[in-house]
Design a protein around this motif. Structure first.
Motif, PDB file in Angstrom:
ATOM      1  N   GLU A 120      -8.926   0.896   7.757  1.00 58.86           N
ATOM      2  CA  GLU A 120      -8.575   1.811   6.668  1.00 58.86           C
ATOM      3  C   GLU A 120      -7.664   1.142   5.654  1.00 58.86           C
ATOM      4  O   GLU A 120      -7.873   1.241   4.445  1.00 58.86           O
ATOM      5  CB  GLU A 120      -7.898   3.059   7.242  1.00 58.86           C
ATOM      6  N   THR A 121      -6.621   0.451   6.121  1.00 57.36           N
ATOM      7  CA  THR A 121      -5.699  -0.225   5.201  1.00 57.36           C
ATOM      8  C   THR A 121      -6.386  -1.389   4.503  1.00 57.36           C
ATOM      9  O   THR A 121      -6.217  -1.580   3.292  1.00 57.36           O
ATOM     10  CB  THR A 121      -4.455  -0.726   5.952  1.00 57.36           C
TER      11      THR A 121
ATOM     12  N   GLU B 200      -8.381  -0.761   1.369  1.00 53.86           N
ATOM     13  CA  GLU B 200      -7.639  -0.470   0.137  1.00 53.86           C
ATOM     14  C   GLU B 200      -7.078  -1.720  -0.517  1.00 53.86           C
ATOM     15  O   GLU B 200      -6.390  -1.632  -1.537  1.00 53.86           O
ATOM     16  CB  GLU B 200      -6.501   0.501   0.450  1.00 53.86           C
TER      17      GLU B 200
ATOM     18  N   ARG C 263       0.823  -1.199   0.000  1.00 56.14           N
ATOM     19  CA  ARG C 263       0.000   0.000   0.000  1.00 56.14           C
ATOM     20  C   ARG C 263       0.865   1.260   0.000  1.00 56.14           C
ATOM     21  O   ARG C 263       0.561   2.223  -0.694  1.00 56.14           O
ATOM     22  CB  ARG C 263      -0.928   0.017   1.228  1.00 56.14           C
TER      23      ARG C 263
END
Length: 325
Positions: A70-71, A74, A45
């Motif tokens: 949040e990570t 993605e 990421r």
């Protein structure tokens, strides 16, 4: 190869990133797995890679918990069971998605763990071959692949094959050259060592030659129905056999023969070319394109569950398997 860290962008001496990195992660516990897998994904990421995780749901849940909402949002998570219907299905589907969706966004960073339980010996062998073929199909592409292996539950022969089909090993101590790595062509030759078991005496037999393909297709439709192949799988089966027979008529000796039977939940068709000898260990495993790879055999392998080939002075044998159930 060098880079900013164990899982940073791999580059060659000229700085190009079209260098395949293919690693095996051997782990003995979920904690050990997460210690390596989570930093690998986070590094992707940070680097702006297209990060994809191909694992079963319980493993995905553990990864999401460690990565944070949040990570994890993605990262694309895919269910390994849905992608593990067959080794060629997984190989071709992954390449298709990479070309259409992942590579256009940058470097692909894939974390994968195949489903090994419940496999027949033949399926297990072909999944081992799949690992070797990744080095061929994704060579020269912006791709990082980390394949995970649970040393606590997997049999020794699977772990042994993993060490031979991955150029690098990953783990708490970082990447290291896999001392037992075997060239894909050599590994595939070992997979194809020895003759195929002979067809049973009850197998229906048919010869074919120039001008005989319509009759051959009619014969295949009849046999598929008689042996219980569902209608939605019959046309792909007939198309696959027809492609092989067409190649024999066009590029082989102009004639051949085949046998069809059902066994252990599969419809099997064995096609014999008495003349042509094949030298390409990767026939039909490499996607067709600018390099001129065989588009017909690529399609045949995608239409079937497993395709086996044997070739030598006696000619070539192609055995196609389609699941009935």
């Amino acid at each position: 190869m060098n880079g900013p860290g164990p899982w940073g962008p791999a580059v060659d001496a000229q700085g190009a990133q079209d260098v395949l990195v293919h690693q095996a992660l051997m782990y003995g516990s979920r904690h050990e797995y997460l210690l390596t897998a989570v930093p690998y994904l986070r590094a992707g990421r940070r680097a702006g890679d297209a990060v994809v995780v191909l694992v079963e749901p319980p493993v995905a849940a553990a990864l999401r918990g460690q990565l944070g909402r949040e990570t994890a949002a993605e990262i694309e998570f895919l269910d390994a069971a849905q992608w593990s219907r067959g080794p060629m299905h997984a190989l071709a589907s992954c390449h298709d998605r990479a070309r259409a969706d992942w590579w256009p966004r940058g470097r692909l960073r894939l974390l994968a763990e195949p489903v090994w339980r419940g496999r027949t010996p033949l399926e297990t062998r072909e999944w081992k071959r799949h690992d070797a073929l990744l080095n061929v199909v994704f060579a020269g592409t912006p791709t990082m692949i980390m394949c995970a292996y649970d040393t606590a539950v997997l049999p020794g022969h699977v772990l042994d094959a993993a060490a031979r089909t991955h150029p690098e090993l990953a783990g708490p101590d970082g990447p290291a050259a896999a001392a037992r790595y075997t060239a894909p062509a050599e590994f595939c030759a070992e997979c194809d060592a020895g003759p195929l078991p002979p067809p049973p005496a009850v197998a229906a037999r048919r010869s074919f030659a120039t001008g005989g393909l319509p009759g051959l297709r009619s014969f295949l439709f009849t046999e598929a129905a008689r042996l219980g192949l569902p209608e939605d799988r019959t046309l792909p089966f007939v198309l696959a056999v027809n492609e092989v027979a067409t190649g024999i008529i066009r590029d082989g000796g102009g004639r051949g023969s085949l046998r069809v039977w059902a066994e252990a939940g599969e419809l099997i068709c064995d096609v014999a070319d008495p003349v042509r000898v094949l030298a390409d260990r990767f026939l039909g495993y490499e996607p067709p394109g600018a390099k001129g790879h065989d588009a017909a055999m690529w399609a045949v392998r995608r239409l079937c569950h497993i395709v086996e080939t044997r070739s030598g002075p006696q000619g070539t044998q192609v055995r196609m398997r389609v699941r009935i159930g």
